[in-house]
Design an enzyme around this catalytic site. Structure first.
Site, PDB file in Angstrom:
ATOM      1  N   PHE A   1      -2.655   8.541   1.513  1.00 43.35           N
ATOM      2  CA  PHE A   1      -2.125   7.301   2.080  1.00 43.35           C
ATOM      3  C   PHE A   1      -1.857   7.476   3.570  1.00 43.35           C
ATOM      4  O   PHE A   1      -1.547   8.584   4.031  1.00 43.35           O
ATOM      5  CB  PHE A   1      -0.814   6.910   1.391  1.00 43.35           C
TER       6      PHE A   1
ATOM      7  N   THR B   1      -4.598  10.730  -4.284  1.00 47.25           N
ATOM      8  CA  THR B   1      -4.879   9.668  -3.321  1.00 47.25           C
ATOM      9  C   THR B   1      -4.129   9.952  -2.029  1.00 47.25           C
ATOM     10  O   THR B   1      -2.959  10.324  -2.048  1.00 47.25           O
ATOM     11  CB  THR B   1      -4.489   8.286  -3.863  1.00 47.25           C
TER      12      THR B   1
END
Length: 357
Positions: free
Chosen positions: A260, A258
């Protein structure tokens, strides 16, 4: 015999440790002097471009045997502790404690910060906008499931800028209060996590209810209080809420990551290896997207990301989220941005910031 061999080595380590301790405190004293100079001009405590330069330099100069990544981790914590001598930075993130968002906070800022868990991505933005937090950390996209649409929508609306980015591996575990699935009637996780584990869940627990909650940290908290609930979350969340692991690494993609973004009022200066994020819109006509992006090619600016998002207002069908190499203060990027701004019906720079290490 072994003690005779170990004793002089341990004495060497003790001596080196004493030198390291002395050097750390000498560095901290200089950092305090830097803080006094910054205070005179009201300069920001956290300078991501400076910290990125330090981390790249130690990696480039590292002779081993320590891995460069491990050396960077050590130096990140040193800088975090020294920064806290000036002022402890507050960082908002999608909570509760134990989420991958919290892990991203510490990976970016080190542990000498005040974490501010928020109940939603919207709340993270509000905390940074209101000044309750100096920065916010929000998920932007996942390698398996794509863009986090709520984050993209809020980036379009906010007055905040992106001042950094990072990517972390996302390893999900199925966990319960006692480490078994006995009596479990529902599996809780964030909707993205449920999607990232869909194939595994279909194969192993196809008939167990799946419940989407605000975050994986919240799922872990629920499971810690309810023996009929299981949670899909990361290892940190499981440790924080004292859960037992039923099965580790249940994500469908073993390379799941992921990305960010760090959001705030700060606009970093160039560090030599930067990235710029922007949002564009074009009229609904043939060749519009090609013409929109032409200035990037004309001025030799490389595009690293291109994401479309349906428009919810105005007269255009899509917004385009674009990342390019370089800083807005770089000459070729500045020229390309000027042409894009002139030609696009909607144009917004989300931020220029150090390229992820």
């Amino acid at each position: 015999m072994s003690d005779d061999k170990l004793k002089p080595l341990r004495e060497q380590i003790d001596s080196i440790d004493a030198q390291i301790l002395d050097l750390l405190n000498r560095r901290a004293q200089v950092a305090q002097e830097v803080g006094h100079v910054k205070a005179e001009t009201n300069a920001p405590v956290f300078r991501p471009e400076r910290e990125a330069q330090v981390l790249r330099k130690v990696a480039d100069n590292n002779p081993g045997p320590l891995a460069s990544h491990d050396v960077q981790t050590i130096f990140r914590e040193i800088m975090s502790s020294c920064r806290a001598l000036e002022r402890r930075v507050t960082v908002a993130y999608l909570g509760p404690a134990g989420t991958f968002s919290e892990q991203a906070v510490y990976q970016q800022f080190g542990h000498a910060v005040e974490g501010l868990p928020c109940s939603s991505i919207d709340e993270v933005f509000r905390a940074a906008e209101a000044g309750t937090a100096d920065f916010g950390v929000v998920p932007v996209e996942n390698s398996s499931e794509g863009a986090i649409n709520r984050t993209l929508d809020l980036l379009l609306q906010t007055t905040l800028s992106i001042s950094g980015e990072l990517s972390i591996p996302v390893h999900h575990s199925l966990m319960t209060k006692n480490g078994t699935m006995d009596g479990v009637t529902r599996i809780c996780a964030h909707s993205q996590a449920l999607a990232q584990c869909q194939v595994w869940l279909n194969m192993n627990y196809p008939h167990v209810e799946r419940q989407a909650v605000a975050s994986n940290g919240e799922a872990a908290r629920i499971a810690s209080e309810d023996p009929t609930a299981a949670a899909i979350a990361g290892e940190i969340a499981g440790q924080r809420y004292n859960l037992g692991v039923v099965k580790a690494h249940v994500q469908d993609d073993p390379h799941n990551r992921t990305r960010f973004a760090v959001i705030g009022r700060l606009q970093p200066a160039p560090c030599g290896k930067d990235q710029t994020s922007l949002v564009l819109a074009v009229p609904n006509k043939a060749g519009a997207v090609y013409n929109m992006l032409a200035p990037l090619a004309t001025h030799g600016v490389s595009m690293t990301r291109f994401e479309s998002r349906p428009a919810r207002m105005g007269t255009w069908e899509y917004y385009f989220y674009v990342d390019v190499e370089g800083h807005v203060q770089d000459q070729k990027v500045a020229r390309a941005m000027a042409e894009l701004k002139q030609n696009a019906p909607f144009f917004k720079v989300l931020g220029s910031y150090p390229f992820s290490l």
